[in-house]
Design an enzyme around this catalytic site. Structure first.
Site, PDB file in Angstrom:
ATOM      1  N   ALA A 266       0.838  -1.218   0.000  1.00  9.09           N
ATOM      2  CA  ALA A 266       0.000   0.000   0.000  1.00  9.09           C
ATOM      3  C   ALA A 266       0.867   1.260   0.000  1.00  9.09           C
ATOM      4  CB  ALA A 266      -0.896  -0.009   1.228  1.00  9.09           C
ATOM      5  N   GLY A 268       0.024   1.370  -3.200  1.00 12.07           N
ATOM      6  CA  GLY A 268      -0.212   0.559  -4.389  1.00 12.07           C
ATOM      7  C   GLY A 268       0.347   1.068  -5.706  1.00 12.07           C
ATOM      8  N   GLY A 269       1.290   1.983  -5.665  1.00 12.30           N
ATOM      9  CA  GLY A 269       1.889   2.441  -6.927  1.00 12.30           C
ATOM     10  C   GLY A 269       2.508   1.281  -7.695  1.00 12.30           C
ATOM     11  N   ASP A 285      -0.297  -6.169   2.734  1.00 15.93           N
ATOM     12  CA  ASP A 285       0.086  -5.044   3.592  1.00 15.93           C
ATOM     13  C   ASP A 285      -0.528  -5.253   4.966  1.00 15.93           C
ATOM     14  OD1 ASP A 285       1.372  -2.053   2.823  1.00 15.93           O
ATOM     15  OD2 ASP A 285       0.224  -2.095   4.694  1.00 15.93           O
ATOM     16  N   CYS A 380      13.058   3.442  -0.293  1.00 16.96           N
ATOM     17  CA  CYS A 380      13.260   4.838  -0.707  1.00 16.96           C
ATOM     18  C   CYS A 380      14.156   5.534   0.321  1.00 16.96           C
ATOM     19  CB  CYS A 380      11.932   5.551  -0.893  1.00 16.96           C
ATOM     20  SG  CYS A 380      10.861   5.520   0.546  1.00 16.96           S
TER      21      CYS A 380
HETATM   22  C1  LIG Z   1       7.214   1.960   1.362  1.00 15.42           C
HETATM   23  S1  LIG Z   1       5.559   1.704   1.743  1.00 15.42           S
HETATM   24  C2  LIG Z   1       5.054   0.777   0.358  1.00 15.42           C
HETATM   25  C3  LIG Z   1       4.759   1.585  -0.874  1.00 15.42           C
HETATM   26  C4  LIG Z   1       4.086   0.737  -1.947  1.00 15.42           C
HETATM   27  N1  LIG Z   1       4.856  -0.438  -2.287  1.00 15.42           N
HETATM   28  C5  LIG Z   1       3.834   1.517  -3.212  1.00 15.42           C
HETATM   29  O1  LIG Z   1       4.543   1.372  -4.199  1.00 15.42           O
HETATM   30  O2  LIG Z   1       2.882   2.308  -3.211  1.00 15.42           O
HETATM   31  C6  LIG Z   1       5.664   0.486   2.988  1.00 15.42           C
HETATM   32  C7  LIG Z   1       4.377  -0.237   3.349  1.00 15.42           C
HETATM   33  O3  LIG Z   1       4.749  -1.312   4.213  1.00 15.42           O
HETATM   34  C8  LIG Z   1       3.661  -1.596   5.064  1.00 15.42           C
HETATM   35  N2  LIG Z   1       4.211  -2.442   6.136  1.00 15.42           N
HETATM   36  C9  LIG Z   1       5.003  -2.085   7.174  1.00 15.42           C
HETATM   37  N3  LIG Z   1       5.338  -3.156   7.905  1.00 15.42           N
HETATM   38  C10 LIG Z   1       4.750  -4.223   7.305  1.00 15.42           C
HETATM   39  C11 LIG Z   1       4.718  -5.618   7.601  1.00 15.42           C
HETATM   40  N4  LIG Z   1       5.365  -6.140   8.644  1.00 15.42           N
HETATM   41  N5  LIG Z   1       3.992  -6.419   6.781  1.00 15.42           N
HETATM   42  C12 LIG Z   1       3.324  -5.895   5.729  1.00 15.42           C
HETATM   43  N6  LIG Z   1       3.315  -4.606   5.411  1.00 15.42           N
HETATM   44  C13 LIG Z   1       4.021  -3.775   6.188  1.00 15.42           C
HETATM   45  C14 LIG Z   1       3.154  -0.236   5.459  1.00 15.42           C
HETATM   46  O4  LIG Z   1       1.809  -0.323   5.887  1.00 15.42           O
HETATM   47  C15 LIG Z   1       3.333   0.536   4.130  1.00 15.42           C
HETATM   48  O5  LIG Z   1       2.122   0.530   3.432  1.00 15.42           O
END
Ligand SMILES: C[S@@+](CC[C@H](N)C(=O)[O-])C[C@H]1O[C@@H](n2cnc3c(N)ncnc32)[C@H](O)[C@@H]1O
Length: 453
Positions: A266, A268-269, A285, A380
């Site tokens: 999330a 979700g890009g 997520d 990032c």
């Molecule tokens: C960097 S963001 C992801 C961005 C996404 N991939 C995109 O392209 O839009 C990191 C995500 O990791 C999720 N997250 C953090 N710890 C997690 C875990 N243990 N298991 C699953 N998701 C996790 C957060 O809720 C967040 O949405």
């Protein structure tokens, strides 16, 4: 310009003359945003969602409030240095007095707001605030002095050292050397352009939206204005995604018909990229609210994925995937242009804490890759503990995996964005263009590994 008008760098296409104090609600919202981040520790995105999305402020006022608050968060060190140098004794930092002064000073020093507007509205704000009321004369005198002498007082001061926290700048110097650390810092203090990933026909969308395409097919526009109002939004033709963030999925090559697990998916890009490329996507997520956003984004884009709410550290679906994408949670120090609150909210210990989580996520990710399949890890962050050090450690403990280096020119990626080992390592000052406001990209790290058959 009347006191209700936006600073010159705000979008001005629908500007109408408005009488004072029409600019007040935007300034009040800006102060609430600043206080939500600096005093209450909320992220800027969360503060915007709480303070702006729920209000009846017109879009132009919201944009202005956001611009003022983001400028304060970026330039906090310089603003505080100037305000403090003009004060005989420190003012209370609790309450709204200090955010009102920061907001006024930011408008005067960085947003070209006419002094009568910035000062007059700040005084009105102070008078309307129970705790700040008794300082109204001081607000007036102090901001007038900022208007007269502030720009000269800033000259010769080191913006990088004032605005970038010491711990972070030291890290960048240790990793990238002093000269590149400064370039990273300077780029991080600018506002990012608006980057879009399009489902198809990037050149056509660039023309329709008045932007241009990058060699990696991202469509780039100037920042500003409401995204929802842009052509193609309602039809789901594109989504907002930084040019660097769009690269990791491309590195998976042709994925039509292949199964892909998108861990930490999330909002979700990358899920959208995978689904648009025809993959059979399972998006995982931990955060229910963020998954809800992912679902809404996919619905707008008319794309499909299986969504799973689970902890990706322990998620065990009882199957493997042709490819696993792990876009791990990180300090996000590569995205300060878009998230200036990172400068104010992240601490040195966050790096180690997040590196521990990334390592646990990687341990589970390798279990999910089918023989012959691909693991794509990305963050990032600019910090090596969250990037290359994770991969070196993983390769040492997962002998079935080996790097498949990224070659210069692959997916339009120049050699400058690659490490000697063939990992992606973009920096915010990469992609310099003639117009600074259209330059740069997020700092992203990505490594591509393959599991032996
Ligand atoms: C960097 S963001 C992801 C961005 C996404 N991939 C995109 O392209 O839009 C990191 C995500 O990791 C999720 N997250 C953090 N710890 C997690 C875990 N243990 N298991 C699953 N998701 C996790 C957060 O809720 C967040 O949405």
């Amino acid at each position: 310009m009347s006191s209700g008008e936006a600073p010159s760098s705000a979008k001005s296409s629908d500007r109408k003359p408005v009488a004072a104090p029409a600019g007040l609600p935007a300034r009040e919202a800006a102060v609430r945003l600043i206080a939500a981040v600096l005093d209450e520790g909320h992220s800027f995105d969360a503060a915007v969602a709480k303070e702006l999305k729920a209000t009846s402020l017109p879009p132009r006022d919201r944009a202005l409030a956001r611009l003022i608050a983001a400028t304060v968060l970026r330039r906090l060190g310089e603003l505080e240095a100037i305000l403090q140098s003009f004060l005989e004794k420190p003012l209370p930092k609790r309450g709204h007095l200090w955010p009102i002064l920061l907001s006024g000073a930011a408008q005067l020093l960085f947003l070209a707001t006419p002094p009568h507007a910035a000062v007059g509205l700040a005084v009105e704000q102070a008078r309307a605030d129970r705790q700040a009321r008794r300082y109204d004369k001081l607000v007036n005198a102090l901001l007038r002095r900022v208007a007269r002498e502030g720009a000269a007082a800033l000259e010769g001061r080191d913006a990088v050292r004032l605005n970038i926290p010491e711990w972070l700048f030291k890290r960048w110097v240790a990793t990238y050397g002093e000269a590149d650390a400064r370039r990273i810092a300077q780029a991080s203090l600018t506002e990012a352009p608006l980057d879009l990933s399009v489902k198809s026909a990037p050149e056509g969308w660039a023309r329709r939206l008045g932007g241009f395409t990058l060699p990696t097919d991202t469509v780039r526009l100037s920042a500003g204005g409401r995204i929802e109002d842009l052509d193609g939004y309602a039809d789901g033709a594109w989504w907002v995604q930084d040019a660097a963030a769009a690269l990791p999925v491309r590195l998976l090559g042709s994925i039509a018909g292949r199964s892909v697990a998108d861990l930490c998916a999330a909002p979700g890009g990358k899920t959208a990229q995978l689904a648009a490329a025809g993959a059979d996507v399972t998006a995982v997520d931990l955060a229910e609210a963020r998954l809800k956003r992912l679902r809404a984004n996919l619905a707008r884009l008319q794309l499909e994925a299986h969504l799973i709410e689970a902890d990706a550290v322990t998620w065990a679906p009882g199957r493997t995937f042709d490819a696993v994408l792990l876009d791990a949670p990180c300090t996000s120090t590569g995205t300060i242009r878009r998230h200036p609150d990172i400068l104010r909210l992240k601490r040195a210990d966050d790096v180690a804490a997040l590196a521990g989580l990334q390592s646990r996520l990687l341990d589970n990710a390798v279990r999910l890759v089918a023989p012959g399949g691909t693991l794509l890890y990305c963050t990032c962050s600019l910090e090596p503990e969250e990037g290359v050090q994770q991969i070196e450690a993983l390769l040492a403990r997962a002998p079935l995996f080996a790097r498949t280096p990224i070659a210069p020119g692959e997916c339009g990626i120049p050699a400058e964005w690659l490490t000697p080992e063939g990992d992606l390592r973009t920096l915010p000052f990469h992609l310099p263009l003639d117009r600074p406001e259209l330059s740069g990209l997020d700092g992203f790290y990505a490594a591509r590994l393959n599991r032996r058959t």
